[in-house]
Design an enzyme around this catalytic site. Structure first.
Site, mmCIF file in Angstrom:
data_model
loop_
_atom_site.group_PDB
_atom_site.id
_atom_site.type_symbol
_atom_site.label_atom_id
_atom_site.label_comp_id
_atom_site.label_asym_id
_atom_site.label_seq_id
_atom_site.Cartn_x
_atom_site.Cartn_y
_atom_site.Cartn_z
ATOM 1 N N ASP A 167 36.762 -89.885 -46.646
ATOM 2 C CA ASP A 167 36.976 -91.152 -45.958
ATOM 3 C C ASP A 167 36.895 -92.283 -46.971
ATOM 4 O O ASP A 167 35.876 -92.449 -47.652
ATOM 5 C CB ASP A 167 35.922 -91.335 -44.862
ATOM 6 C CG ASP A 167 36.210 -92.530 -43.971
ATOM 7 O OD1 ASP A 167 36.323 -93.644 -44.527
ATOM 8 O OD2 ASP A 167 36.328 -92.367 -42.745
ATOM 9 N N THR A 202 41.943 -97.494 -45.029
ATOM 10 C CA THR A 202 41.267 -97.970 -46.237
ATOM 11 C C THR A 202 41.928 -97.436 -47.502
ATOM 12 O O THR A 202 42.253 -98.193 -48.419
ATOM 13 C CB THR A 202 39.783 -97.542 -46.212
ATOM 14 O OG1 THR A 202 39.227 -97.862 -44.952
ATOM 15 C CG2 THR A 202 39.007 -98.241 -47.298
ATOM 16 N N THR A 203 42.133 -96.135 -47.543
ATOM 17 C CA THR A 203 42.746 -95.519 -48.732
ATOM 18 C C THR A 203 44.159 -96.032 -48.943
ATOM 19 O O THR A 203 44.564 -96.340 -50.070
ATOM 20 C CB THR A 203 42.745 -93.989 -48.586
ATOM 21 O OG1 THR A 203 41.419 -93.526 -48.326
ATOM 22 C CG2 THR A 203 43.272 -93.328 -49.841
ATOM 23 N N ASP A 220 36.176 -93.039 -36.727
ATOM 24 C CA ASP A 220 37.580 -93.394 -36.969
ATOM 25 C C ASP A 220 38.469 -92.927 -35.825
ATOM 26 O O ASP A 220 39.413 -93.621 -35.435
ATOM 27 C CB ASP A 220 38.058 -92.779 -38.290
ATOM 28 C CG ASP A 220 37.452 -93.484 -39.501
ATOM 29 O OD1 ASP A 220 36.869 -94.569 -39.317
ATOM 30 O OD2 ASP A 220 37.561 -92.953 -40.620
#
Length: 539
Positions: A58, A91-92, A398
């Protein structure tokens, strides 16, 4: 030079060097998270200074746990973390897109193009991209099967497929439980994910994780002889002290005989005992038929003598419950929480079909199942060790946000890299209408969008050039396709049930273009801040 005269200790990085610093930081952060993207991404093991281990893929967890000292990398990480706070995912992807925008811009900056031209082109592209996103979104009927597909898309990027598919149905059931019907006066009521309790239990396998249509408390009855299982239970939720409390002012009692002392002790206890007796009287009134049980969940304390009285009356009593659980209990079981026992009637009681204690080692849990009006619930996460449990916990959060976003947006975006590929093609067409050097900035923005499908393919073990050529050829034919990461072939994400959140993509487009534009306009990096010195006082 002028700054040197003001501060001899200042460090200055001029334009070329400043640009190199920012580009190096973005590339470094991108390379760290690059291999994590998508369902085929790898997993990182984080080891703290004290030796604690955390296993995750994550992006938000990685950024929170990593110690980032580079100011530019910290700025990018902060932007990505805000992406997760606002939309719950991406996010990534945010890190990768920011890094790729700077990387593509570098090609033209080294050829002499002014950063302002690139930034203005990025601004145009951001507006065009958001407009294209609005036209690309799909409004579908929100069914349970559709929500499971959305949850699977999110969770499969963080967990193995078997566990992700199990959790997908669990998170959908949880969100549907806490979702309320629209109010005629105020309209839609926002979904409160805090009404979903996430309980951790180190026990058995991760596939034993389950959805509880009710509440799980992390403690059980406080008296060994209290009932351990109650069916058809009335539940009293209260925030009333059922223990002897000392007076707020200093006071003393004097006695000369043992009888006087006993009278004083009874007088002190009489106030608390009267409260307990009111609860016992209500229990006797509502449980006359013998088919119902009675449970007391108190936010404040219950002393041993009060527990003894409750036990003799056949009441299961639990004390010092969390405030959040008190809210969940009334939503799940009905009834009203009490701050005083003066107005206690049968109308304030909630109902549950089954209340029982579960003992695991030295830990006790109380399950309150089959509630009367389930508007709160629990996700019970199980796993053989704390690493697995923490990984599941982060993924569940998530997944819950992904399902909630569908209700908030009332639309979705085809996934598997479909949107990024379509946006790339759209911007290439748009470039034809742009004049001058701005074309270069549009080209850089369009090429940067390909980083998501490119990295997805690389992590799946395929050659990204061959795959992207095949997929872009399908777009030339008018087909909106994504990438099948099992075969590397083009596929229709709508038929395969691969969906991304609209909110996530919109936030990405805005935040990535803004932060990359700011970094491109940095012409000097100056380290000349004031240092604070604390004077030590000598005694």
């Amino acid at each position: 030079m002028s700054l040197r005269q003001l501060n001899k200790n200042s460090d200055i990085a001029q334009f070329g060097q400043a640009l190199y610093i920012n580009l190096s930081a973005s590339k470094g952060l991108q390379s760290v998270l690059r291999s994590n993207l998508g369902p085929k991404g790898t997993i990182k093991m984080l080891v703290s200074g004290s030796g604690d281990i955390k296993i995750t893929k994550d992006g938000k967890v990685l950024l929170d746990e990593m110690h980032i000292t580079n100011p530019t990398a910290g700025m990018i990480a902060s932007t990505a973390s805000s992406q997760d706070r606002i939309s719950g995912d991406g996010t990534t992807s945010t890190i990768l897109i920011i890094g790729e925008l700077l990387k593509q811009a570098e090609r033209y900056l080294l050829e002499g193009v002014h950063p302002r031209i690139i930034v203005e082109a990025f601004k145009l592209c951001r507006t065009k991209a958001v407009d294209f996103l609005d036209s690309f979104k799909i409004e579908k009927e929100i069914t349970k099967e559709f929500l499971i597909e959305v949850a699977q898309t999110s969770l499969r990027t963080k967990l193995k497929q078997e566990v992700a598919d199990l959790l997908s149905e669990i998170v959908v059931n949880a969100v549907l439980t806490v979702k309320r019907e629209p109010n005629k006066k105020t309209g839609a009521i926002p979904i409160d994910l805090h009404m979903i309790e996430i309980m951790l239990m180190q026990h058995k396998l991760d596939t034993e994780t389950k959805f509880i249509d009710g509440i799980v408390l992390d403690h059980g009855p406080r008296h060994p002889k209290m009932p351990k299982r109650v069916e058809n239970a009335y539940i009293l939720t209260c925030n009333v002290s059922l223990e002897y409390e000392k007076t707020e002012i200093n006071s003393k009692f004097f006695y000369s005989t043992g009888e006087e002392r006993e009278k004083q002790v009874k007088a002190e206890r009489s106030f608390v005992n009267a409260r307990v007796q009111k609860i016992i009287d209500l229990k006797n009134e509502v449980c006359k038929d013998g088919k119902h049980g009675f449970v007391v969940v108190n936010q404040k304390g219950i002393d041993p003598e009060s527990l003894e009285l409750l036990q003799k009356a056949g009441i299961m009593g639990m004390r010092r419950a969390k405030k959040r659980n008190m809210e969940r209990l009334t939503l799940a079981c009905g009834g009203s929480p009490l701050n005083s026992l003066e107005d206690m009637t049968i109308d304030v009681l909630g109902e549950a079909g089954l209340v029982y204690e579960h003992i695991l080692g030295e830990e006790k849990f109380c399950f309150i199942e089959k509630p009367k009006t389930p508007k709160a619930c629990t996700i019970l996460i199980k796993g053989p060790n704390k690493y697995t449990i923490n990984q599941l916990k982060d993924a569940v959060r998530d997944g819950l946000r992904a399902v909630k976003n569908v209700f908030d947006d009332q639309c979705v975006i085809p996934g598997a890299g479909c949107f990024e590929l379509a946006l790339h093609r759209h911007l290439i067409e748009y470039k034809k209408s742009v004049k001058g050097k701005m074309k270069l900035g549009v080209q850089a923005f369009a090429d940067a969008m390909l980083v998501i499908p490119k990295v997805l393919v690389e992590n799946a073990g395929f050659d990204h050039q061959d795959v992207l050529i095949n997929v872009l050829e399908e777009f030339e034919k008018g087909n909106k396709v994504g990438i099948n990461l099992e075969s590397g072939e083009p596929m229709d994400p709508q038929l395969m049930g691969v969906w991304d959140n609209y909110k996530v993509k919109r936030q990405q487009l805005n935040s990535c273009s803004i932060i990359s534009s700011q970094l491109l306009l940095v012409d000097e990096v100056i380290s000349a801040g004031k240092s604070e010195k604390k004077d030590k006082m000598k005694h």
